[in-house]
Design a protein around this motif. Structure first.
Motif, short mmCIF file in Angstrom:
data_model
loop_
_atom_site.label_atom_id
_atom_site.label_comp_id
_atom_site.label_asym_id
_atom_site.label_seq_id
_atom_site.Cartn_x
_atom_site.Cartn_y
_atom_site.Cartn_z
N ASN A 125 59.64 -18.75 -53.53
CA ASN A 125 60.16 -17.48 -53.03
C ASN A 125 59.36 -16.33 -53.64
OD1 ASN A 125 62.14 -18.70 -51.51
ND2 ASN A 125 63.63 -18.71 -53.20
N VAL A 126 58.92 -15.46 -52.75
CA VAL A 126 58.14 -14.30 -53.18
C VAL A 126 58.95 -13.05 -52.91
CG1 VAL A 126 56.02 -13.00 -52.88
CG2 VAL A 126 55.99 -15.49 -52.66
N TYR A 127 59.01 -12.17 -53.89
CA TYR A 127 59.76 -10.93 -53.73
C TYR A 127 58.91 -9.76 -54.23
CZ TYR A 127 63.05 -7.17 -54.66
OH TYR A 127 63.68 -5.97 -54.70
N TYR A 128 58.81 -8.74 -53.38
CA TYR A 128 58.10 -7.52 -53.75
C TYR A 128 59.10 -6.37 -53.80
CZ TYR A 128 53.89 -10.15 -52.53
OH TYR A 128 52.90 -11.07 -52.45
N LYS A 129 59.11 -5.69 -54.93
CA LYS A 129 60.06 -4.58 -55.09
C LYS A 129 59.74 -3.43 -54.14
CE LYS A 129 61.90 -1.44 -58.62
NZ LYS A 129 61.83 -1.04 -60.04
N ASN A 130 58.45 -3.14 -53.96
CA ASN A 130 58.02 -2.05 -53.09
C ASN A 130 56.57 -2.30 -52.66
OD1 ASN A 130 56.46 -1.29 -55.36
ND2 ASN A 130 58.17 -0.04 -56.13
N CYS A 131 56.03 -1.35 -51.90
CA CYS A 131 54.67 -1.51 -51.38
C CYS A 131 53.62 -1.45 -52.48
CB CYS A 131 54.38 -0.46 -50.30
SG CYS A 131 55.18 -0.82 -48.72
N ASP A 132 53.92 -0.75 -53.58
CA ASP A 132 52.97 -0.74 -54.69
C ASP A 132 52.77 -2.14 -55.24
OD1 ASP A 132 52.61 1.96 -54.48
OD2 ASP A 132 54.13 2.48 -55.97
N ALA A 133 53.88 -2.90 -55.30
CA ALA A 133 53.79 -4.27 -55.78
C ALA A 133 53.01 -5.15 -54.80
CB ALA A 133 55.19 -4.84 -56.00
N VAL A 134 53.19 -4.88 -53.50
CA VAL A 134 52.47 -5.64 -52.48
C VAL A 134 50.97 -5.38 -52.61
CG1 VAL A 134 52.11 -5.95 -50.00
CG2 VAL A 134 54.42 -5.62 -50.88
N ARG A 135 50.61 -4.10 -52.78
CA ARG A 135 49.19 -3.75 -52.89
C ARG A 135 48.59 -4.29 -54.19
NH1 ARG A 135 51.38 1.26 -50.79
NH2 ARG A 135 50.85 1.42 -48.57
N ALA A 136 49.38 -4.29 -55.25
CA ALA A 136 48.90 -4.81 -56.52
C ALA A 136 48.59 -6.30 -56.42
CB ALA A 136 49.92 -4.56 -57.63
N ALA A 137 49.36 -7.01 -55.56
CA ALA A 137 49.13 -8.44 -55.36
C ALA A 137 48.06 -8.71 -54.32
CB ALA A 137 50.44 -9.11 -54.95
N GLY A 138 47.52 -7.64 -53.70
CA GLY A 138 46.48 -7.81 -52.68
C GLY A 138 47.02 -8.38 -51.39
N ALA A 139 48.32 -8.20 -51.13
CA ALA A 139 48.94 -8.81 -49.94
C ALA A 139 49.16 -7.80 -48.82
CB ALA A 139 50.28 -9.44 -50.33
N ASP A 140 48.70 -6.55 -48.97
CA ASP A 140 48.92 -5.57 -47.93
C ASP A 140 47.82 -5.64 -46.89
OD1 ASP A 140 47.07 -2.72 -48.78
OD2 ASP A 140 47.07 -4.55 -49.96
N PRO A 141 48.12 -5.33 -45.60
CA PRO A 141 49.47 -5.17 -45.09
C PRO A 141 50.17 -6.53 -44.99
CG PRO A 141 47.92 -5.09 -43.28
CD PRO A 141 47.10 -5.20 -44.53
N ILE A 142 51.49 -6.54 -45.11
CA ILE A 142 52.25 -7.78 -45.07
C ILE A 142 52.96 -7.87 -43.73
CG2 ILE A 142 54.26 -6.72 -46.21
CD1 ILE A 142 54.64 -9.48 -47.60
N TYR A 143 52.84 -9.03 -43.10
CA TYR A 143 53.37 -9.19 -41.74
C TYR A 143 54.66 -9.99 -41.74
CZ TYR A 143 48.74 -7.61 -40.40
OH TYR A 143 47.59 -6.88 -40.25
N LYS A 144 55.44 -9.78 -40.70
CA LYS A 144 56.71 -10.48 -40.55
C LYS A 144 56.46 -11.98 -40.50
CE LYS A 144 60.89 -10.45 -37.69
NZ LYS A 144 61.55 -9.88 -36.50
N GLY A 145 57.22 -12.72 -41.31
CA GLY A 145 57.03 -14.16 -41.38
C GLY A 145 56.23 -14.60 -42.59
N GLU A 146 55.53 -13.66 -43.23
CA GLU A 146 54.77 -14.00 -44.42
C GLU A 146 55.68 -13.97 -45.65
OE1 GLU A 146 51.52 -11.33 -44.74
OE2 GLU A 146 50.24 -12.47 -43.40
N PRO A 147 55.35 -14.79 -46.67
CA PRO A 147 56.16 -14.78 -47.90
C PRO A 147 56.23 -13.38 -48.50
CG PRO A 147 54.63 -16.63 -47.91
CD PRO A 147 54.26 -15.79 -46.73
N GLY A 148 57.44 -12.95 -48.82
CA GLY A 148 57.62 -11.65 -49.45
C GLY A 148 57.92 -10.53 -48.48
N TYR A 149 57.77 -10.78 -47.15
CA TYR A 149 58.07 -9.72 -46.18
C TYR A 149 59.57 -9.42 -46.18
CZ TYR A 149 58.85 -7.42 -41.71
OH TYR A 149 59.23 -6.54 -40.73
N SER A 150 59.88 -8.15 -46.11
CA SER A 150 61.29 -7.73 -45.97
C SER A 150 61.34 -6.46 -45.15
CB SER A 150 61.93 -7.51 -47.35
OG SER A 150 61.30 -6.44 -48.02
N ARG A 151 62.45 -6.20 -44.56
CA ARG A 151 62.61 -5.05 -43.66
C ARG A 151 62.40 -3.72 -44.38
NH1 ARG A 151 62.32 -1.64 -40.79
NH2 ARG A 151 63.37 -1.12 -38.85
#
Length: 341
Positions: free
Chosen positions: A302-328
């Protein structure tokens, strides 16, 4: 000895005055002569014709003197050029030749800047303003150009299918389509054509611009398209497209996140892993059926990102629906793409 030096100095001064004021001295001598002749002729009762001729020469030499003054250079051999830097303004005294070099350099830079601006203006003038009618899928849309409806195919790229009559919707096809819809909704659409304007289906082949951003490039950048259909002479941007695609591939963005999904002939979705019955014979008389499961990859944690800064820090941006860590909450506009730049 002292008198000799004094006479030399006086001689030099006299020569300098004569050279500097030659025309004025001649005019003065002629004027004095004309005056004496005038008095002499008047006393003798003779005509003043010769006096008038001398006076005319006086006037002529005065004119020569005035012209010689006006022809002298108004400026000194040295000029002052003001050199402006980002830190401070400095005033420097430079020779005329140095000032000329500064002017030449400044003119050269302005010329280069003007050339670049002219080239950009020419490229923009070659674009056709268009009005959106409909987005068909990620690499095809309908627009109006000069009041005529045209079907447009984006040059040099291919996105996964969403509306193909013989294929099911492919992964990231809907994402590409939604991305295009979102971009073209900003308006200010223009089409840049290459050498060959249409394909065999009669569609316009174009690089689609939304303001100052090219849609073809953006789809490659976000991993929503692959480079395809490279048919000369329509290869204007192929080199820079390859650089953008390679960057997206290394970062495993979008279509590049699925192993072996992108092929030379299109997109090939991996077949799901299944269980297969295997018959094992223990004895000549007894047979048993044993189910053997194909080895599965370990489940993604399970992958959880608190906010978009965390997503960018992990190099996962942009994150798409269905990918680990995506949330509304990471996708405020609800288009299936979170943490867009």
């Amino acid at each position: 000895m002292g008198r000799i030096i004094l006479y030399v100095v006086l001689a030099v001064l006299v020569i300098a005055v004569i050279i500097k004021f030659f025309y004025l001295l001649v005019a003065a001598v002629l004027g004095y002569w004309a005056y004496k002749q005038y008095r002499k002729n008047k006393e003798a009762g003779r005509r003043q014709t010769f006096t008038y001729v001398i006076s005319a020469f006086v006037g002529l030499f005065l004119i020569f003197f005035l012209v010689s003054l006006s022809s002298e250079p108004a400026n000194s051999p040295e000029q002052v050029a003001v050199v402006e830097t980002k830190e401070e303004m400095k005033t420097q005294t430079v020779t005329t030749s140095e000032a000329a070099e500064v002017v030449v350099v400044a003119t050269s830079k302005k010329s280069e800047s003007a050339d670049i601006t002219t080239k950009e203006n020419q490229e923009q003038n070659n674009r056709l303003p268009a009005t959106l009618v409909e987005v068909t899928d990620g690499d095809t849309l309908k627009v109006k150009v000069d009041g005529k409806e045209e079907k447009v195919r984006l040059l040099l790229i291919d996105t996964p299918e969403t509306v193909h009559p013989e294929k099911e919707e492919q992964p990231f096809g809907k994402d590409a389509s939604n991305f295009v819809k979102k971009q073209v909704a900003k308006g200010n659409i223009s089409l840049e054509l290459d050498v060959s304007e249409r394909d065999k289906y009669g569609r316009l082949l174009a690089y689609v611009w939304i303001g100052d951003k090219m849609l073809n490039e953006q789809l490659l950048e976000y991993g929503l398209a692959r480079i395809a259909y490279i048919y000369p002479p329509n290869t204007k941007y192929v080199d820079q497209f390859e650089e953008i695609q390679e960057h997206a591939r290394k970062e495993a963005k979008g279509i590049w996140s699925i192993e072996n999904y992108v092929q030379d002939n299109g997109f090939v979705e991996p077949k799901p892993e299944t269980t297969e019955p295997v018959v094992i014979t223990k004895t000549p008389r007894v047979e048993e059926k044993v189910e053997v499961k194909v080895k599965e990859e370990p489940a993604v944690a399970n992958v959880y990102y608190k906010n978009c800064d965390a997503v960018r820090a992990a190099g996962a941006d942009p994150i798409y629906k269905g990918e680990p860590g995506y949330s509304r909450k990471l996708d405020r506009d609800g288009d299936g793409i979170g943490c867009e730049r």
